[in-house]
Enzyme design. Structure first.
Site, PDB file in Angstrom:
ATOM      1  CG  ASP A 157      30.931  54.789   5.045  1.00 27.73           C
ATOM      2  OD1 ASP A 157      31.612  54.240   4.155  1.00 27.73           O
ATOM      3  OD2 ASP A 157      31.438  55.327   6.043  1.00 27.73           O
ATOM      4  CE  LYS A 165      30.243  53.245  11.738  1.00 24.14           C
ATOM      5  NZ  LYS A 165      31.653  53.286  12.198  1.00 24.14           N
ATOM      6  CE  LYS A 220      34.801  59.910  -0.835  1.00 22.56           C
ATOM      7  NZ  LYS A 220      34.588  58.727   0.004  1.00 22.56           N
ATOM      8  CG  ASP A 240      31.095  50.207   9.390  1.00 14.87           C
ATOM      9  OD1 ASP A 240      31.018  49.791  10.566  1.00 14.87           O
ATOM     10  OD2 ASP A 240      31.692  51.249   9.079  1.00 14.87           O
ATOM     11  CB  ALA A 280      27.996  56.844  12.624  1.00 15.60           C
ATOM     12  CG  ASN A 281      28.270  54.069   8.400  1.00 17.08           C
ATOM     13  OD1 ASN A 281      28.826  55.159   8.346  1.00 17.08           O
ATOM     14  ND2 ASN A 281      28.939  52.937   8.520  1.00 17.08           N
ATOM     15  CB  VAL A 293      31.529  64.807   0.803  1.00 18.40           C
ATOM     16  CG1 VAL A 293      30.117  64.993   0.244  1.00 18.40           C
ATOM     17  CG2 VAL A 293      31.889  63.325   0.820  1.00 18.40           C
TER      18      VAL A 293
END
Length: 411
Positions: A149, A129, A38, A127, A131-132, A23
């Site tokens: 993500d 969480k 990206k 997923d 961090a995403n 990215v």
């Protein structure tokens, strides 16, 4: 001058890496705005770009990271999206520890809103969480969360491609039935949302296996009841939908959100810009400016060690994520949240990739040394034949060595 992709995107500097590509911070000449771009090989992007044209507008939501288009150039493809520079919720908790319940409820409500949108569209994230969950750079004003993500997401009703006996997701955020081999369900995303909310309230990492610790005896805020419902071991006793969970959160949201917010020990909570400053040759961002009533956040370098040192050095480098979804036969990587340009067809004959192993692009945009690459390091089969410059300046190629693929020095 920076490299220019397809005559439109000036690639300024790499700011993160994800499945199948790198990215970049880029300048979109057509829209005259900074963006995150990206870059990946077309063979990894063919099915993704076809899906862009078919499903691009379905998941438009203020709390979902929604790439707005793509471009192709030779054997490479580029996906453009908003530049989200405030780090992640994971960074926020690492910096400030437990968040005030009302602030945690605000972030949870935005996450549930995003999940309601994607679930209604028939997409499971798998997923969820901290961090995403990326954050806009809002300083001390109301935070704005972006679910990102989609690398292991699937569409409801699509055949699963996971090998029997394997588990997809992040330990600690997996619902118990996932570990038992149950079919994907929206309630599994809701469980992960509950674990995330628990982490916001406690500042602690969830256990990788087993139940979350019991509700603190002194917890009186209504949000704890929602967290308890979302993280019930029996999926049939959890809220049936994100909308139902959001309705249950209403009592916690009834109280006005106090901004700026403070930690229990009085520290000011702020979402500051994690991206490195641009030099004078590049345009100044216009989309990430804080609202007028927001105090301008101090320069990022003033915060580069404060939170990490105070919370045990847990600060992670910000990674701008692209929402990619693994869907359907053959493991095709499909982008779930793009508003495409629609001005050229996706590349023909591109083959899908069955994994989300990071791959470094092989365009002129990566002429400089990649600090993540070293001679002898594993590169993954998707990068076979790629040429790069290693961290020490050595020119390398990804080649098969026995059953592995490694970066090998070339003359």
């Amino acid at each position: 001058m920076p490299d220019v992709f397809a005559g439109r995107f000036e690639l300024i500097d790499p700011i993160g890496a994800g499945g199948a590509g790198t990215v970049w911070r880029a300048w979109d000449r057509r829209q005259e705005r900074l963006c995150a771009a990206k870059v990946l090989r077309q063979r990894d992007a063919g099915a993704l770009l076809r899906f862009v044209r078919e499903q691009g507008r379905r998941l438009d939501h203020p709390n979902v990271l929604s790439p707005y288009g793509w471009a192709a150039d030779d054997d490479m493809a580029l996906l453009a999206m908003d530049l989200v520079g405030g780090g992640s919720v994971d960074n926020l908790v690492a910096d400030f520890g437990p968040l005030p319940p009302r602030l945690a409820a605000e972030l949870l409500s935005q996450l549930l809103g995003a999940l309601d949108k994607i679930h209604t569209a028939g997409v499971l994230h798998r997923d969820v969480k901290p961090a995403n969950l990326l954050l806009e750079t809002t300083g001390t004003a109301r935070p704005v969360l972006r679910l990102s993500d989609f690398g292991i997401a699937i569409a409801l009703g699509e055949p699963r491609l996971t090998v029997h006996g394997t588990v997809v997701g992040t330990p600690g955020y997996l619902a118990p039935e996932v570990l038992a081999g149950a079919a994907p369900s929206p309630r599994q995303d809701l469980y992960a949302a509950g674990v995330t909310a628990w982490q916001l309230l406690t500042g602690e990492e969830p256990p990788e296996r087993g139940s979350l610790p019991a509700r603190p005896p002194d917890a009186t805020d209504a949000i704890w009841d929602v967290v308890a419902d979302l993280t019930r071991p029996d999926p049939t006793t959890r809220p049936e939908s994100a909308a139902e969970a959001l309705a249950a959160l209403a009592p916690s949201l009834a109280e006005p959100l106090a901004v700026p917010a403070h930690t229990p020990d009085g520290e000011l909570i702020e979402v500051f810009d994690h991206l490195p400053p641009l030099d004078s040759t590049h345009p100044t961002p216009t989309l990430q400016d804080p609202p007028p009533e927001t105090e301008e956040p101090p320069p990022a370098q003033e915060h580069s060690t404060r939170g990490g040192a105070r919370r045990g050095g847990r600060r992670r480098a910000v990674a701008v994520a692209v929402g990619v979804m693994v869907v359907g036969g053959g493991g095709a990587a499909l982008l779930a949240v793009i508003d495409p340009f629609g001005d050229s067809p996706p590349p023909a004959g591109a083959s899908p990739s069955p994994t989300t192993t990071p791959v470094t692009p092989t365009t002129p945009a990566t002429r400089s040394a990649d600090p993540e690459i070293r001679v002898g390091q594993s590169c993954g089969w998707q990068a076979a034949g790629s040429f790069e410059t290693a961290a020490d300046g050595t020119r390398v190629e990804c080649r098969q060595r026995g059953s592995s693929y490694l970066w090998v020095k070339i003359s």
